[in-house]
Design a protein around this motif. Sequence first.
Motif, PDB file in Angstrom:
ATOM      1  N   HIS A 383       7.390  11.655  22.361  1.00  0.00           N
ATOM      2  CA  HIS A 383       6.658  12.220  23.489  1.00  0.00           C
ATOM      3  C   HIS A 383       5.413  11.359  23.677  1.00  0.00           C
ATOM      4  N   TRP A 384       4.950  11.231  24.927  1.00  0.00           N
ATOM      5  CA  TRP A 384       3.842  10.311  25.172  1.00  0.00           C
ATOM      6  C   TRP A 384       2.537  10.741  24.504  1.00  0.00           C
ATOM      7  N   THR A 385       2.422  12.003  24.080  1.00  0.00           N
ATOM      8  CA  THR A 385       1.189  12.436  23.401  1.00  0.00           C
ATOM      9  C   THR A 385       1.173  12.067  21.910  1.00  0.00           C
ATOM     10  N   GLU A 386       2.271  11.514  21.399  1.00  0.00           N
ATOM     11  CA  GLU A 386       2.331  11.108  19.985  1.00  0.00           C
ATOM     12  C   GLU A 386       1.076  10.317  19.590  1.00  0.00           C
ATOM     13  N   ASN A 387       0.489  10.672  18.425  1.00  0.00           N
ATOM     14  CA  ASN A 387      -0.730   9.966  18.026  1.00  0.00           C
ATOM     15  C   ASN A 387      -0.975  10.108  16.531  1.00  0.00           C
ATOM     16  N   THR A 388      -1.826   9.225  16.019  1.00  0.00           N
ATOM     17  CA  THR A 388      -2.292   9.271  14.630  1.00  0.00           C
ATOM     18  C   THR A 388      -3.767   8.917  14.661  1.00  0.00           C
ATOM     19  N   ASP A 389      -4.576   9.580  13.832  1.00  0.00           N
ATOM     20  CA  ASP A 389      -6.005   9.246  13.744  1.00  0.00           C
ATOM     21  C   ASP A 389      -6.190   7.757  13.456  1.00  0.00           C
ATOM     22  N   ASP A 390      -7.154   7.128  14.143  1.00  0.00           N
ATOM     23  CA  ASP A 390      -7.420   5.709  13.872  1.00  0.00           C
ATOM     24  C   ASP A 390      -7.674   5.479  12.377  1.00  0.00           C
ATOM     25  N   ALA A 391      -8.431   6.399  11.753  1.00  0.00           N
ATOM     26  CA  ALA A 391      -8.754   6.222  10.330  1.00  0.00           C
ATOM     27  C   ALA A 391      -7.484   6.241   9.484  1.00  0.00           C
ATOM     28  N   ASP A 392      -6.533   7.078   9.853  1.00  0.00           N
ATOM     29  CA  ASP A 392      -5.265   7.128   9.103  1.00  0.00           C
ATOM     30  C   ASP A 392      -4.421   5.872   9.333  1.00  0.00           C
ATOM     31  N   ILE A 393      -4.506   5.334  10.574  1.00  0.00           N
ATOM     32  CA  ILE A 393      -3.785   4.083  10.862  1.00  0.00           C
ATOM     33  C   ILE A 393      -4.337   2.968   9.972  1.00  0.00           C
ATOM     34  N   VAL A 394      -5.664   2.934   9.831  1.00  0.00           N
ATOM     35  CA  VAL A 394      -6.295   1.879   9.028  1.00  0.00           C
ATOM     36  C   VAL A 394      -5.953   2.065   7.546  1.00  0.00           C
ATOM     37  N   THR A 395      -6.040   3.298   7.055  1.00  0.00           N
ATOM     38  CA  THR A 395      -5.675   3.551   5.648  1.00  0.00           C
ATOM     39  C   THR A 395      -4.232   3.138   5.390  1.00  0.00           C
ATOM     40  N   GLY A 396      -3.356   3.500   6.309  1.00  0.00           N
ATOM     41  CA  GLY A 396      -1.939   3.139   6.162  1.00  0.00           C
ATOM     42  C   GLY A 396      -1.763   1.627   6.084  1.00  0.00           C
ATOM     43  N   ALA A 397      -2.505   0.902   6.935  1.00  0.00           N
ATOM     44  CA  ALA A 397      -2.394  -0.563   6.933  1.00  0.00           C
ATOM     45  C   ALA A 397      -2.867  -1.129   5.600  1.00  0.00           C
ATOM     46  N   GLU A 398      -3.953  -0.568   5.063  1.00  0.00           N
ATOM     47  CA  GLU A 398      -4.471  -1.075   3.786  1.00  0.00           C
ATOM     48  C   GLU A 398      -3.466  -0.841   2.659  1.00  0.00           C
ATOM     49  N   VAL A 399      -2.876   0.355   2.655  1.00  0.00           N
ATOM     50  CA  VAL A 399      -1.890   0.663   1.609  1.00  0.00           C
ATOM     51  C   VAL A 399      -0.648  -0.220   1.786  1.00  0.00           C
ATOM     52  N   PHE A 400      -0.262  -0.446   3.046  1.00  0.00           N
ATOM     53  CA  PHE A 400       0.925  -1.269   3.304  1.00  0.00           C
ATOM     54  C   PHE A 400       0.714  -2.693   2.785  1.00  0.00           C
ATOM     55  N   VAL A 401      -0.427  -3.289   3.138  1.00  0.00           N
ATOM     56  CA  VAL A 401      -0.700  -4.672   2.726  1.00  0.00           C
ATOM     57  C   VAL A 401      -0.779  -4.760   1.198  1.00  0.00           C
ATOM     58  N   GLU A 402      -1.451  -3.785   0.592  1.00  0.00           N
ATOM     59  CA  GLU A 402      -1.584  -3.785  -0.868  1.00  0.00           C
ATOM     60  C   GLU A 402      -0.218  -3.632  -1.545  1.00  0.00           C
ATOM     61  N   THR A 403       0.636  -2.789  -0.967  1.00  0.00           N
ATOM     62  CA  THR A 403       1.989  -2.629  -1.526  1.00  0.00           C
ATOM     63  C   THR A 403       2.753  -3.954  -1.456  1.00  0.00           C
ATOM     64  N   CYS A 404       2.640  -4.633  -0.320  1.00  0.00           N
ATOM     65  CA  CYS A 404       3.318  -5.931  -0.172  1.00  0.00           C
ATOM     66  C   CYS A 404       2.822  -6.904  -1.237  1.00  0.00           C
ATOM     67  N   ARG A 405       1.494  -6.915  -1.475  1.00  0.00           N
ATOM     68  CA  ARG A 405       0.934  -7.812  -2.485  1.00  0.00           C
ATOM     69  C   ARG A 405       1.538  -7.507  -3.859  1.00  0.00           C
ATOM     70  N   ARG A 406       1.608  -6.209  -4.172  1.00  0.00           N
ATOM     71  CA  ARG A 406       2.152  -5.829  -5.488  1.00  0.00           C
ATOM     72  C   ARG A 406       3.623  -6.186  -5.610  1.00  0.00           C
ATOM     73  N   LEU A 407       4.377  -5.998  -4.518  1.00  0.00           N
ATOM     74  CA  LEU A 407       5.811  -6.301  -4.579  1.00  0.00           C
ATOM     75  C   LEU A 407       6.049  -7.797  -4.769  1.00  0.00           C
ATOM     76  N   LEU A 408       5.212  -8.625  -4.099  1.00  0.00           N
ATOM     77  CA  LEU A 408       5.391 -10.065  -4.208  1.00  0.00           C
ATOM     78  C   LEU A 408       4.958 -10.584  -5.572  1.00  0.00           C
ATOM     79  N   SER A 409       4.001  -9.892  -6.211  1.00  0.00           N
ATOM     80  CA  SER A 409       3.477 -10.448  -7.468  1.00  0.00           C
ATOM     81  C   SER A 409       4.149  -9.839  -8.698  1.00  0.00           C
ATOM     82  N   ARG A 410       5.224  -9.057  -8.483  1.00  0.00           N
ATOM     83  CA  ARG A 410       5.889  -8.486  -9.650  1.00  0.00           C
ATOM     84  C   ARG A 410       6.570  -9.568 -10.474  1.00  0.00           C
TER      85      ARG A 410
END
Length: 410
Positions: A383-410
Amino acid sequence: MPEIPPRADGGRVLADLNALRAIGTYKTGVHKPTFSDPHMRSLEWLATRLPDAGLSATIDGIGNVLGTSAKAGPKLLAGSHLESQNYAGWLDGPLGVVYALEAARVLNPDPSVNGAVEVASWCDEEGHFGSFLGSRSFVGGITEADIDAARDRNSDRSMRQALQSAGLSGRPRITAERGRHIGYFEAHIEQGDRLESSGLKIGIVTSIVGIWQYRITFTGEQNHAGTTRMAIRRDAGLALAKFCVAIDDSFPKLCGARTVWTTGRITLDPGAPSIIPGGAEMLFQIRDDDPAVIERLEAKLRSMAAEAGASGPCSVAVERIRTGAPAMMDDRFQDAIEAASAALADGKSARMPSAAGHDAQVLATIMPAAMLFVPSIGGISHHWTENTDDADIVTGAEVFVETCRRLLSR
Ligand SMILES: [Zn+2]
């Protein structure tokens, strides 16, 4: 002091998501059906940004965009999709693509990171022409005959025509190079309200539910709606309505904790007010991540149909038209998301199944796969009203990037 590894740039992520929202805007969301002009412009937008992450970009013969890296070391594939449902939200798809792009921008130029994130945008995840055609093409699950047969569910335009006008026909389709990737990682909005209602920031997907679909057909006798006495009618529409109610009575006694079922379309034949319908059909869907639950429910559906047919006045046939095996997400990838959430999201994460289908379920057939969810405000999506708090979008991005770093350095 150990150096703090570079994080996602939250401002850049939000700017990119808003740039994608500006292409094909509809109210606060977007309207980007597969191969529409705004969809194609979004793919081009991505292709022009991939070189910033040290990736060379290709748009292939089915509309997948792939950014590949020449850096040595392991490769992690990440992405989502850029088309939307009709008149729908701005984050369903783009969030996962922009997170993947951001991970590649942060990690690929970093010499301390062994390997690289490669970025994908899978075409037609939203199913305008089929079911996961882009990611299925990548894993080798689509033939040229499948493409010949695919048509736009709204306009009936053939996929061949659509590819032609998008300038993609004749291009080769890229398929996965086996062994190239250590796995696939996709971020997505939750599309439900579990995270928001529990005050959590990150969902760690354990499995993606299977979707089973049925066509249930009722056969009675078409007749005059005025002159046919009630006692002798064989009204297929009425039989269908009773069957719907019976499902809602019996399924709760047999289902799992998160099973859902839906009657998505009902048609009456001939469907006129002065004619008793001689035929009726319902499309019925069940979702669960446990095939044993589905088996139980399907058996119930068939026994109910047999009973209804035996007691009359209409016969009932149940036909399974879609079987979707659930996809399990990789345990070690889930652990990496959890560790990254502990570091960057105050540990506000929970493991949960995905009740919606995603390209990750297709990629999971050939490599370890994982998904991360961010909260959806009010659980609203498609639905066009779909949304996420900007702060949650940023937190998600930080966790995503950090997860990628951990997966690559295993
Ligand atoms: Zn999506």
